[in-house]
Write an enzyme that holds these catalytic residues in place. Structure first.
Site, PDB file in Angstrom:
ATOM      1  CE1 TYR A   1      -0.465   0.829 -12.643  1.00 42.43           C
ATOM      2  CE2 TYR A   1       1.868   0.315 -12.486  1.00 42.43           C
ATOM      3  CZ  TYR A   1       0.654   0.546 -11.876  1.00 42.43           C
ATOM      4  OH  TYR A   1       0.554   0.508 -10.508  1.00 42.43           O
TER       5      TYR A   1
ATOM      6  CE  LYS B   1      -0.917   3.871 -11.017  1.00 41.10           C
ATOM      7  NZ  LYS B   1      -2.127   4.306 -10.274  1.00 41.10           N
TER       8      LYS B   1
END
Length: 254
Positions: free
Chosen positions: A154, A158
């Site tokens: 994640y 990002k």
């Protein structure tokens, strides 16, 4: 503030995406509600009618370029162009894994839904954004800025989205297109809820104590910033990261 503008919001069936779609409708925009789940997309599209024009519900797997292209063309066919693109969609299933426990399918799940979805929508929307000197808002996370443990896939995705935003902002600036990033911290969202629910009372108090504003963020807090970045009020801001987290992370754009 956004009267007459046309916006695409991905991952708009719930959480921050839904809040952004509603806030943009309230500000006068016509909104394409893009989501993997057609039922939630339709529900939000109908809900937008309470604040302005009903939205256009579009079922779309953002990891598939052909579906992204069709979503863009449906928006243009209905409303004649695109002024605003919000890349919010991200598959958050099984979000917590350490670096050593991460296998390729897990990493690809995040890259294809987060980074590739953003990449596809940017490329497919470019000519329409150029025609209207539009604004792009990409959604990243403090997880990447801070290197949050147990969130490798994640966080890495990002940060890749933040890098994409800066590159595209420089390349598309001469076309009049602005590209900015928000890193939200909203306690009731799908990404954040498991973490906040796992905290003890003492843990919640400690978390709040390190926030200058001393409160948890909401999806509406994030949505209002997205509206600002999409509007002419931010017309001289591009390539910037705004941390919408109550002051928990400062000077992150560096």
């Amino acid at each position: 503030m956004l009267t007459g503008k046309v916006a695409i919001v991905t991952g708009a069936g719930q959480g921050i995406g839904r809040a952004i779609a509603i806030a943009m409708a309230k500000a006068g925009a016509r909104v394409s509600v893009v989501d993997l789940n057609p039922a939630t997309a339709e529900n939000v599209a109908v809900e937008l009618g309470e604040h302005g024009e009903p939205g256009l519900a579009i079922e779309c797997d953002v990891s598939q370029r052909d579906q992204v292209g069709k979503a863009v063309e449906r928006t243009v066919s209905k409303w004649g162009g695109i002024d605003i693109l919000v890349n919010n969609a991200h598959n958050l299933r099984d979000i917590r894994r350490s670096f050593l426990d991460t296998d390729e399918p897990h990493l690809l799940q995040h890259l294809t839904s987060g980074l590739f979805g953003t990449y596809y929508f940017l490329q497919e929307s470019y000519r329409y954004l150029k025609a209207r000197k539009g604004s792009v808002v990409n959604v990243a996370s403090a997880a990447g800025v801070l290197g949050l443990p147990q969130h490798f896939s994640y966080a890495a995705t990002k940060e890749a989205i933040r890098a994409t935003s800066r590159v595209v902002a420089k390349e598309w600036g001469p076309d009049g297109i602005r590209v900015n990033t928000i890193c939200p911290a909203a306690s009731e969202t799908e990404a954040a809820r498991p973490y906040f629910e796992s905290l003890s009372d003492e843990g919640r108090d400690a978390y709040l104590a390190q926030l200058p504003l001393r409160r948890f963020g909401t999806a509406d807090d994030v949505a209002s910033v997205a509206v600002f970045l999409a509007s002419d009020a931010s017309g001289y801001i591009t390539g910037h990261t705004l941390m919408v987290d109550g002051g928990g992370t400062m000077d992150a754009a560096r």
